[in-house]
Design a protein around this motif. Structure first.
Motif, PDB file in Angstrom:
ATOM      1  N   TYR A  49      11.879 -22.026  38.914  1.00 20.04           N
ATOM      2  CA  TYR A  49      13.370 -22.199  39.209  1.00 20.04           C
ATOM      3  C   TYR A  49      13.692 -23.509  38.668  1.00 20.04           C
ATOM      4  CZ  TYR A  49      12.722 -18.217  42.235  1.00 20.04           C
ATOM      5  OH  TYR A  49      12.312 -16.853  42.948  1.00 20.04           O
ATOM      6  N   GLU A  50      14.063 -24.517  39.462  1.00 21.64           N
ATOM      7  CA  GLU A  50      14.574 -25.814  38.645  1.00 21.64           C
ATOM      8  C   GLU A  50      13.408 -26.778  38.891  1.00 21.64           C
ATOM      9  OE1 GLU A  50      17.428 -25.918  36.899  1.00 21.64           O
ATOM     10  OE2 GLU A  50      17.773 -23.887  37.502  1.00 21.64           O
ATOM     11  N   ALA A  51      12.313 -26.550  39.344  1.00 18.92           N
ATOM     12  CA  ALA A  51      11.200 -27.454  39.310  1.00 18.92           C
ATOM     13  C   ALA A  51      10.450 -27.739  38.208  1.00 18.92           C
ATOM     14  CB  ALA A  51      10.149 -27.034  40.414  1.00 18.92           C
ATOM     15  N   ARG A  52      10.250 -29.098  37.743  1.00 20.17           N
ATOM     16  CA  ARG A  52       9.596 -29.264  36.387  1.00 20.17           C
ATOM     17  C   ARG A  52       8.375 -30.107  36.752  1.00 20.17           C
ATOM     18  NH1 ARG A  52      12.528 -25.509  35.710  1.00 20.17           N
ATOM     19  NH2 ARG A  52      14.185 -25.402  34.244  1.00 20.17           N
ATOM     20  N   TRP A  53       7.198 -29.773  36.250  1.00 19.73           N
ATOM     21  CA  TRP A  53       6.111 -30.454  36.315  1.00 19.73           C
ATOM     22  C   TRP A  53       4.965 -29.900  35.241  1.00 19.73           C
ATOM     23  CZ3 TRP A  53       6.565 -26.073  39.141  1.00 19.73           C
ATOM     24  CH2 TRP A  53       5.607 -25.339  39.419  1.00 19.73           C
ATOM     25  N   PRO A  54       3.940 -30.488  34.874  1.00 22.14           N
ATOM     26  CA  PRO A  54       2.901 -29.969  33.785  1.00 22.14           C
ATOM     27  C   PRO A  54       2.019 -29.247  34.627  1.00 22.14           C
ATOM     28  CG  PRO A  54       2.583 -32.164  34.377  1.00 22.14           C
ATOM     29  CD  PRO A  54       3.960 -31.998  34.923  1.00 22.14           C
ATOM     30  N   HIS A  55       2.369 -27.577  34.296  1.00 24.35           N
ATOM     31  CA  HIS A  55       1.429 -27.107  34.969  1.00 24.35           C
ATOM     32  C   HIS A  55       0.983 -25.752  34.127  1.00 24.35           C
ATOM     33  CE1 HIS A  55       5.487 -24.968  35.680  1.00 24.35           C
ATOM     34  NE2 HIS A  55       4.786 -24.070  35.552  1.00 24.35           N
ATOM     35  N   GLN A  56       1.243 -26.188  32.762  1.00 26.92           N
ATOM     36  CA  GLN A  56       0.784 -24.825  31.640  1.00 26.92           C
ATOM     37  C   GLN A  56      -0.693 -24.939  31.576  1.00 26.92           C
ATOM     38  OE1 GLN A  56       2.955 -27.313  30.892  1.00 26.92           O
ATOM     39  NE2 GLN A  56       4.793 -26.332  31.230  1.00 26.92           N
ATOM     40  N   SER A  57      -1.469 -25.638  31.518  1.00 28.20           N
ATOM     41  CA  SER A  57      -3.171 -25.520  31.580  1.00 28.20           C
ATOM     42  C   SER A  57      -3.602 -25.347  32.915  1.00 28.20           C
ATOM     43  CB  SER A  57      -3.391 -26.842  30.886  1.00 28.20           C
ATOM     44  OG  SER A  57      -3.451 -27.708  31.724  1.00 28.20           O
ATOM     45  N   LYS A  58      -3.026 -25.778  34.122  1.00 25.96           N
ATOM     46  CA  LYS A  58      -3.638 -25.253  35.230  1.00 25.96           C
ATOM     47  C   LYS A  58      -2.571 -25.332  36.334  1.00 25.96           C
ATOM     48  CE  LYS A  58      -5.202 -30.120  36.182  1.00 25.96           C
ATOM     49  NZ  LYS A  58      -6.445 -30.786  36.634  1.00 25.96           N
ATOM     50  N   CYS A  59      -2.567 -24.315  37.002  1.00 24.40           N
ATOM     51  CA  CYS A  59      -1.576 -24.336  38.124  1.00 24.40           C
ATOM     52  C   CYS A  59      -2.046 -23.976  39.447  1.00 24.40           C
ATOM     53  CB  CYS A  59      -0.637 -23.143  38.045  1.00 24.40           C
ATOM     54  SG  CYS A  59       1.005 -23.627  38.322  1.00 24.40           S
ATOM     55  N   PRO A  60      -1.535 -24.790  40.609  1.00 21.13           N
ATOM     56  CA  PRO A  60      -0.374 -25.487  40.641  1.00 21.13           C
ATOM     57  C   PRO A  60      -0.433 -26.807  40.179  1.00 21.13           C
ATOM     58  CG  PRO A  60      -1.418 -25.196  42.814  1.00 21.13           C
ATOM     59  CD  PRO A  60      -2.144 -24.302  42.045  1.00 21.13           C
ATOM     60  N   HIS A  61      -1.618 -27.348  39.885  1.00 21.86           N
ATOM     61  CA  HIS A  61      -1.563 -28.786  39.394  1.00 21.86           C
ATOM     62  C   HIS A  61      -1.086 -29.801  40.267  1.00 21.86           C
ATOM     63  CE1 HIS A  61      -1.447 -31.343  35.481  1.00 21.86           C
ATOM     64  NE2 HIS A  61      -2.367 -31.766  36.453  1.00 21.86           N
ATOM     65  N   LEU A  62      -1.610 -29.962  41.448  1.00 18.48           N
ATOM     66  CA  LEU A  62      -1.084 -31.021  42.233  1.00 18.48           C
ATOM     67  C   LEU A  62      -1.456 -32.318  42.049  1.00 18.48           C
ATOM     68  CD1 LEU A  62      -1.934 -28.879  45.680  1.00 18.48           C
ATOM     69  CD2 LEU A  62       0.079 -29.030  44.353  1.00 18.48           C
ATOM     70  N   ALA A  63      -2.656 -32.604  41.428  1.00 18.66           N
ATOM     71  CA  ALA A  63      -3.191 -34.133  41.184  1.00 18.66           C
ATOM     72  C   ALA A  63      -4.012 -33.862  39.862  1.00 18.66           C
ATOM     73  CB  ALA A  63      -3.925 -34.386  42.241  1.00 18.66           C
ATOM     74  N   ASP A  64      -4.250 -35.187  39.056  1.00 15.50           N
ATOM     75  CA  ASP A  64      -5.111 -35.596  38.059  1.00 15.50           C
ATOM     76  C   ASP A  64      -5.943 -36.258  38.627  1.00 15.50           C
ATOM     77  OD1 ASP A  64      -4.001 -33.875  36.125  1.00 15.50           O
ATOM     78  OD2 ASP A  64      -2.479 -35.418  35.775  1.00 15.50           O
ATOM     79  N   MET A  65      -7.368 -36.369  38.093  1.00 15.45           N
ATOM     80  CA  MET A  65      -8.531 -37.074  38.539  1.00 15.45           C
ATOM     81  C   MET A  65      -8.391 -38.258  37.537  1.00 15.45           C
ATOM     82  SD  MET A  65     -10.492 -37.592  41.022  1.00 15.45           S
ATOM     83  CE  MET A  65     -10.742 -36.127  41.771  1.00 15.45           C
TER      84      MET A  65
END
Length: 143
Positions: A49-65
């Motif tokens: 919908y109108e949500a934008r965040w980097p999630h092409q390579s993994k999803c839902p992609h909540l955090a980066d280590m």
């Protein structure tokens, strides 16, 4: 609801869909379906919908280590409907979205609503729909 299916709850008093401009909003009983957070996040990976965040390579992609500190860093989610709102993560967006219904801001008048688990509608369709109808003062049609 008259303020739009995918529109935040705080729009209730100042926004209407084209077809619902003349409806008295105090006469509406919102029935909000609430989906299991992980299932909702997985669904958002396909239709964000109108949500934008980097999630092409993994999803839902909540955090980066962070490789140096070995601590997670939340991945923020930007949502722009009228104004830009930045949520700490996709999980925070889920919480923030439903909290507007559950605990509206103090400057808004409270209103009745039903929150129904999406899974109950899927797995117990007739019984759930019957309870919703009865709660709203209606009856379930036999077909």
């Amino acid at each position: 609801v008259s303020w739009g299916k995918h529109t935040p709850a705080h729009y209730k008093w100042d926004h209407s869909t084209e077809k619902a401009k003349e409806i008295n909003k105090t006469n509406i009983l919102p029935v909000v379906t609430i989906r299991h957070p992980y299932d909702w996040m997985t669904s958002m990976c396909h239709n964000n919908y109108e949500a934008r965040w980097p999630h092409q390579s993994k999803c839902p992609h909540l955090a980066d280590m962070n490789p140096l500190t070995r601590k997670p860093k939340l991945v923020p989610v930007n949502v722009k409907i009228r104004e830009l709102v930045v949520h700490k993560s996709l999980a925070h967006l889920w919480n923030d979205w439903y909290e507007e219904y559950y605990d509206p801001p103090s400057h808004e008048p409270p209103y009745p609503l039903l929150m129904v688990r999406f899974e109950d509608i899927i797995f117990h369709t007739k019984a759930t729909t019957q309870q919703i109808c009865e709660c709203a003062g209606g009856i379930l049609r036999p077909n």
